[in-house]
Design a protein around this motif. Structure first.
Motif, PDB file in Angstrom:
ATOM      1  N   LEU A  47       0.931  -1.280  -0.011  1.00 19.86           N
ATOM      2  CA  LEU A  47      -0.021  -0.143  -0.198  1.00 19.86           C
ATOM      3  C   LEU A  47       0.928   1.215   0.043  1.00 19.86           C
ATOM      4  CD1 LEU A  47      -2.802  -1.106   2.421  1.00 19.86           C
ATOM      5  CD2 LEU A  47      -2.756  -1.344   0.017  1.00 19.86           C
ATOM      6  N   HIS A  48       2.032   1.305   0.667  1.00 15.22           N
ATOM      7  CA  HIS A  48       3.058   2.305   0.684  1.00 15.22           C
ATOM      8  C   HIS A  48       3.617   2.535  -0.589  1.00 15.22           C
ATOM      9  CE1 HIS A  48       6.905   4.267   1.104  1.00 15.22           C
ATOM     10  NE2 HIS A  48       6.198   4.886   2.041  1.00 15.22           N
ATOM     11  N   TRP A  63      -5.194   2.421   6.457  1.00 12.53           N
ATOM     12  CA  TRP A  63      -5.608   1.576   5.295  1.00 12.53           C
ATOM     13  C   TRP A  63      -5.269   0.107   5.996  1.00 12.53           C
ATOM     14  CZ3 TRP A  63      -7.816   3.373   1.177  1.00 12.53           C
ATOM     15  CH2 TRP A  63      -7.974   4.731   0.988  1.00 12.53           C
ATOM     16  N   VAL A  64      -4.401   0.023   6.476  1.00 11.61           N
ATOM     17  CA  VAL A  64      -3.992  -1.183   7.118  1.00 11.61           C
ATOM     18  C   VAL A  64      -5.166  -1.965   8.083  1.00 11.61           C
ATOM     19  CG1 VAL A  64      -2.184  -3.139   8.203  1.00 11.61           C
ATOM     20  CG2 VAL A  64      -1.589  -1.099   6.433  1.00 11.61           C
ATOM     21  N   CYS A  65      -5.445  -1.059   8.921  1.00  6.53           N
ATOM     22  CA  CYS A  65      -6.530  -1.234  10.071  1.00  6.53           C
ATOM     23  C   CYS A  65      -7.869  -1.751   9.147  1.00  6.53           C
ATOM     24  CB  CYS A  65      -6.570  -0.065  10.837  1.00  6.53           C
ATOM     25  SG  CYS A  65      -7.893  -0.249  12.077  1.00  6.53           S
ATOM     26  N   LEU A  66      -8.087  -1.110   8.232  1.00  7.81           N
ATOM     27  CA  LEU A  66      -9.294  -1.198   7.591  1.00  7.81           C
ATOM     28  C   LEU A  66      -9.237  -2.394   6.735  1.00  7.81           C
ATOM     29  CD1 LEU A  66     -11.894  -0.223   5.973  1.00  7.81           C
ATOM     30  CD2 LEU A  66     -10.351   0.967   4.030  1.00  7.81           C
ATOM     31  N   ALA A  67      -8.084  -2.639   6.356  1.00  9.07           N
ATOM     32  CA  ALA A  67      -8.188  -4.001   5.493  1.00  9.07           C
ATOM     33  C   ALA A  67      -8.156  -5.216   6.512  1.00  9.07           C
ATOM     34  CB  ALA A  67      -6.675  -3.996   4.739  1.00  9.07           C
ATOM     35  N   ASN A  88     -16.250  -6.961  -1.748  1.00 10.97           N
ATOM     36  CA  ASN A  88     -15.333  -7.715  -2.273  1.00 10.97           C
ATOM     37  C   ASN A  88     -13.989  -7.223  -2.211  1.00 10.97           C
ATOM     38  OD1 ASN A  88     -17.132  -8.914  -4.473  1.00 10.97           O
ATOM     39  ND2 ASN A  88     -17.874  -6.935  -4.564  1.00 10.97           N
ATOM     40  N   GLY A  89     -13.096  -8.256  -1.961  1.00 12.56           N
ATOM     41  CA  GLY A  89     -11.663  -8.085  -1.967  1.00 12.56           C
ATOM     42  C   GLY A  89     -11.090  -7.479  -0.431  1.00 12.56           C
ATOM     43  N   ILE A  90      -9.788  -7.130  -0.313  1.00 15.33           N
ATOM     44  CA  ILE A  90      -9.260  -7.042   0.762  1.00 15.33           C
ATOM     45  C   ILE A  90      -9.832  -5.517   1.475  1.00 15.33           C
ATOM     46  CG2 ILE A  90      -7.553  -5.395  -0.217  1.00 15.33           C
ATOM     47  CD1 ILE A  90      -5.573  -7.117   1.653  1.00 15.33           C
ATOM     48  N   PHE A  91     -10.671  -4.751   0.760  1.00 10.28           N
ATOM     49  CA  PHE A  91     -11.261  -3.534   1.265  1.00 10.28           C
ATOM     50  C   PHE A  91     -13.073  -3.975   1.475  1.00 10.28           C
ATOM     51  CE2 PHE A  91      -7.534  -1.153   0.172  1.00 10.28           C
ATOM     52  CZ  PHE A  91      -6.868  -0.972   1.458  1.00 10.28           C
ATOM     53  N   PRO A 136     -16.995  12.486  -0.059  1.00  9.38           N
ATOM     54  CA  PRO A 136     -17.061  13.305   1.249  1.00  9.38           C
ATOM     55  C   PRO A 136     -17.019  12.300   2.396  1.00  9.38           C
ATOM     56  CG  PRO A 136     -19.016  13.915  -0.569  1.00  9.38           C
ATOM     57  CD  PRO A 136     -18.314  12.684  -1.160  1.00  9.38           C
ATOM     58  N   GLN A 137     -17.423  11.163   2.454  1.00 12.97           N
ATOM     59  CA  GLN A 137     -17.041  10.448   3.746  1.00 12.97           C
ATOM     60  C   GLN A 137     -15.698   9.909   3.884  1.00 12.97           C
ATOM     61  OE1 GLN A 137     -20.502   7.354   2.937  1.00 12.97           O
ATOM     62  NE2 GLN A 137     -20.679   7.735   5.235  1.00 12.97           N
ATOM     63  N   GLY A 138     -14.936   9.821   2.903  1.00 11.45           N
ATOM     64  CA  GLY A 138     -13.857   9.379   3.011  1.00 11.45           C
ATOM     65  C   GLY A 138     -13.639   8.091   3.368  1.00 11.45           C
ATOM     66  N   LEU A 139     -12.686   7.649   4.307  1.00  8.56           N
ATOM     67  CA  LEU A 139     -12.662   6.218   4.657  1.00  8.56           C
ATOM     68  C   LEU A 139     -13.818   6.020   5.699  1.00  8.56           C
ATOM     69  CD1 LEU A 139      -8.907   5.248   5.820  1.00  8.56           C
ATOM     70  CD2 LEU A 139     -10.282   5.145   3.628  1.00  8.56           C
ATOM     71  N   GLY A 140     -14.714   6.978   6.046  1.00  5.37           N
ATOM     72  CA  GLY A 140     -15.847   6.600   6.916  1.00  5.37           C
ATOM     73  C   GLY A 140     -16.971   5.997   6.173  1.00  5.37           C
ATOM     74  N   TYR A 141     -16.758   5.652   4.880  1.00  6.12           N
ATOM     75  CA  TYR A 141     -17.672   5.031   3.935  1.00  6.12           C
ATOM     76  C   TYR A 141     -17.870   3.511   4.697  1.00  6.12           C
ATOM     77  CZ  TYR A 141     -19.138   1.925   0.079  1.00  6.12           C
ATOM     78  OH  TYR A 141     -19.336   0.995  -0.469  1.00  6.12           O
ATOM     79  N   TRP A 142     -16.355   3.133   5.267  1.00  9.61           N
ATOM     80  CA  TRP A 142     -16.500   1.918   5.628  1.00  9.61           C
ATOM     81  C   TRP A 142     -16.821   1.817   7.314  1.00  9.61           C
ATOM     82  CZ3 TRP A 142     -12.560   3.140   1.895  1.00  9.61           C
ATOM     83  CH2 TRP A 142     -12.578   2.320   0.798  1.00  9.61           C
ATOM     84  N   GLU A 143     -17.856   0.940   7.481  1.00  9.78           N
ATOM     85  CA  GLU A 143     -18.134   0.994   8.957  1.00  9.78           C
ATOM     86  C   GLU A 143     -17.172   0.234   9.816  1.00  9.78           C
ATOM     87  OE1 GLU A 143     -21.574  -1.463  11.459  1.00  9.78           O
ATOM     88  OE2 GLU A 143     -22.008  -1.190   9.506  1.00  9.78           O
ATOM     89  N   ALA A 144     -16.384  -0.567   9.121  1.00  9.62           N
ATOM     90  CA  ALA A 144     -15.386  -1.214   9.901  1.00  9.62           C
ATOM     91  C   ALA A 144     -14.246  -0.066  10.405  1.00  9.62           C
ATOM     92  CB  ALA A 144     -14.612  -2.442   9.010  1.00  9.62           C
ATOM     93  N   TRP A 145     -13.856   0.833   9.537  1.00  7.47           N
ATOM     94  CA  TRP A 145     -13.007   1.668   9.799  1.00  7.47           C
ATOM     95  C   TRP A 145     -13.629   2.733  11.122  1.00  7.47           C
ATOM     96  CZ3 TRP A 145     -12.833   7.176   9.431  1.00  7.47           C
ATOM     97  CH2 TRP A 145     -11.574   7.810   9.481  1.00  7.47           C
TER      98      TRP A 145
END
Length: 163
Positions: A47-48, A63-67, A88-91, A136-145
Motif C-alpha cells: 500500500l505504501h 488503510w492497514v487497519c481497514l483491511a 469484495n476483496g481486501i477492502f 465526502p465520507q472518505g474512509l468513513g464509508y467503511w463501517e469497519a473503519w
C-alpha cells in the motif's frame, strides 16, 4: 407412418445463460486459487508503494487497519449482502455502488468488475479505494473503519514494518 415432428424439448435455461453461469463458476474457482492473505507488514509495504500513505489525509496505518477489520488481509474475501450485492476483496468494496457484478442497476463508479477487486496484486483494489476515499465520507464509508480505526492510535499497525 407418423409424419408429425417431435415436440420441441424444453430447455431449463437458454444456452447462453448456461455458458455464462459455467464461466462465472470457473472464474470463481480460478480466482480462489489466486487468493492471497497478506501479512500486516507485507500489505503495508504494498500500500505504501501504491502511494496510499497520506492519501487524502489518511495514514498508511488507517488503510492497514481497514483491511484487517474488513477482510483479515484476504484478497479473495467476498461477503454476500441481503440485498443481493457483494462486498469484495481486501477492502470489501460493495457492488451496489462501486463495481459491476450481477446486481441490476449498480452504479459501477470504479468502472471495473467486482472480480477485479479479488486480484492479489491489489492494483484495481487500490484504484477503487482511492475513488472511495475521495468521496465526502472518505474512509468513513467503511463501517469497519469507523468502529475500529477512526480516532484510535494506529501506530502498531505499521510499527516494525520496513518501507
Amino acid at each position: 407412418m407418423d409424419t408429425r415432428s417431435p415436440a420441441p424439448r424444453k430447455q431449463l435455461c437458454p444456452p447462453g445463460i448456461a455458458m455464462l453461469a459455467f464461466l462465472s463458476l470457473l472464474s470463481c474457482l480460478l480466482r480462489s486459487s489466486e487468493a492471497k492473505v497478506y501479512s500486516r507488514c507485507e500489505l503495508a509495504r504494498v500500500l505504501h508503494n501504491f502511494g496510499l500513505d497520506g492519501f487524502r489525509g489518511y495514514d498508511l496505518a488507517d488503510w492497514v487497519c481497514l483491511a484487517y477489520f474488513t477482510s483479515g488481509f484476504n484478497t479473495a474475501a467476498v461477503d454476500h449482502e441481503a440485498d443481493g450485492s457483494t462486498n469484495n476483496g481486501i477492502f470489501q468494496i460493495n457492488s451496489r455502488r462501486w463495481c459491476k457484478n450481477f446486481t441490476p442497476n449498480a452504479l459501477n463508479i470504479c468502472r471495473m468488475y467486482c472480480t477485479d477487486l479479488l486480484n492479489p496484486n491489489l492494483k484495481d483494489t487500490v484504484i477503487c479505494a482511492m475513488k472511495i476515499a475521495q468521496e465526502p465520507q472518505g474512509l468513513g464509508y467503511w463501517e469497519a473503519w469507523r468502529h475500529h480505526c477512526q480516532g484510535k492510535d494506529l501506530r502498531d499497525w505499521v510499527d516494525g514494518c520496513d518501507f
